[in-house]
Write a protein that holds these residues in place. Sequence first.
Motif, PDB file in Angstrom:
ATOM      1  N   ASN A 241      28.949 -29.201 -68.763  1.00  0.00           N
ATOM      2  CA  ASN A 241      28.370 -29.071 -70.099  1.00  0.00           C
ATOM      3  C   ASN A 241      29.444 -28.855 -71.162  1.00  0.00           C
ATOM      4  OD1 ASN A 241      25.808 -29.390 -69.083  1.00  0.00           O
ATOM      5  ND2 ASN A 241      25.328 -27.201 -69.017  1.00  0.00           N
ATOM      6  N   LYS A 242      30.446 -28.025 -70.855  1.00  0.00           N
ATOM      7  CA  LYS A 242      31.512 -27.758 -71.829  1.00  0.00           C
ATOM      8  C   LYS A 242      32.307 -29.021 -72.130  1.00  0.00           C
ATOM      9  CE  LYS A 242      32.440 -22.822 -71.158  1.00  0.00           C
ATOM     10  NZ  LYS A 242      33.453 -21.809 -70.780  1.00  0.00           N
ATOM     11  N   VAL A 243      32.667 -29.757 -71.099  1.00  0.00           N
ATOM     12  CA  VAL A 243      33.442 -30.983 -71.302  1.00  0.00           C
ATOM     13  C   VAL A 243      32.630 -32.000 -72.090  1.00  0.00           C
ATOM     14  CG1 VAL A 243      34.507 -32.977 -70.157  1.00  0.00           C
ATOM     15  CG2 VAL A 243      34.919 -30.663 -69.278  1.00  0.00           C
ATOM     16  N   ASN A 244      31.383 -32.204 -71.693  1.00  0.00           N
ATOM     17  CA  ASN A 244      30.556 -33.216 -72.356  1.00  0.00           C
ATOM     18  C   ASN A 244      30.244 -32.844 -73.807  1.00  0.00           C
ATOM     19  OD1 ASN A 244      30.428 -34.962 -70.172  1.00  0.00           O
ATOM     20  ND2 ASN A 244      28.581 -34.027 -69.332  1.00  0.00           N
ATOM     21  N   LYS A 245      30.040 -31.543 -74.050  1.00  0.00           N
ATOM     22  CA  LYS A 245      29.620 -31.118 -75.387  1.00  0.00           C
ATOM     23  C   LYS A 245      30.786 -30.859 -76.329  1.00  0.00           C
ATOM     24  CE  LYS A 245      26.646 -27.717 -77.706  1.00  0.00           C
ATOM     25  NZ  LYS A 245      25.760 -26.542 -77.528  1.00  0.00           N
TER      26      LYS A 245
END
Length: 409
Positions: A305-309
């Motif tokens: 989630n952190k990488v994608n967001k």
Amino acid sequence: MDSNTLDINQENEKGEEDDFVDPWNVNSKSDTGIDYDKLIVRFGSSKIDEELLSRWSNVIKAPLHHLLRRKVFFSHRDMQTILKYTEEGKSFYLYTGRGPSSEAMHVGHLIPFIFTKWIQDTFDVPLVIQLTDDEKFLWKDLKLETAKKLAYENAKDIIACGFDINKTFIFSDFNFIGQCPEFYQNMVRVQKSVTFNQVKGIFGFGDSDVIGKIAFPATQAAPSFSSSFPFIFGNVKLPCLIPCAIDQDPYFRMTRDVAPRLGYHKPALLHSTFIPALQGAKTKMSASDENTAIFLTDTPKQIKNKVNKHAFSGGKATVEEHRELGGDCSVDISYQYLRFFMEDDEQLEKIKKDYESGALLTGELKKILVETLQPIIAEHQKRRAEITDDVVKQYMTPRKLNFTIKSDK
């Protein structure tokens, strides 16, 4: 004392503010991040060039670590001297550290430790690791007991990197300094050798800074001298090699100036670049902002989630435009992180070519990063979970380490 110690926050020829780097702050005006070539000139260090890398490889008779090959460790002081010592069969020791400001370390904190472990294994040398819980107590809004607890928790993450317990001593300043008169004596020797004006010039201290901050640099200098650890080195004066991020260099410019006057070796240094924040390379990851960093406690889902967001993209606005023009790896955070954590050079180069040609989309690049980081962090968490309080105590107990001192002094 070095006159270029704090010429960090300067204006360039166009009147614009340059990068700012000191032990507590890292900021850049550029989307590509800190200009490390300029930083080398300003700090007066030496670039790790192909000649040094070739010699290093010849001395160890083995391939170099990918963090060296990719110039993640890009700058040095006196590494040639350390290699010469190795060629002559003489000993040196390693010193690095961590300022424990959060219970969970992030992947940026791992880099100096991953590299230090490789050096320890490659050269078969002892290592001391300083946890500056006193520094964090002085600089941050932390209770003393909290700073000590954070140091203990960070020690578990450091041990999980796999350091040889027979060759590694980890210490917290709060717990250790009172046990070792020789360490404190070296601190005071350094304090007597540096004036208030000099320490203001190096670190930018002001009149409103507490006196503990002004005295602290001597505490970080003391582990550079083997006589600070008589239970390890006896009376032998051994040279020291310090792998660290470039923002810590001011401490050791001061130390290198003082060392000859105290009859000690100047510490040698290896400087790393910073892992940028997820939002972009203008600043480094911060332990105080969970969305800027991938933490060692993050779950596979949180990493994804952190990488994608949050991971800043070097891709174009639309798929069509990206396919036509390609992405920019120099600002793309997913690619930049892969430079730190993907060991295969050929695979990394193919990713770069595919992304810059437009064949690889931003979403696909992010997926590669997620699949690279998830197993690394999961394995780290597994090793950390196995570290008991007794294991931490063993690493942090002052003791003789298992190595043979070879020196001409």
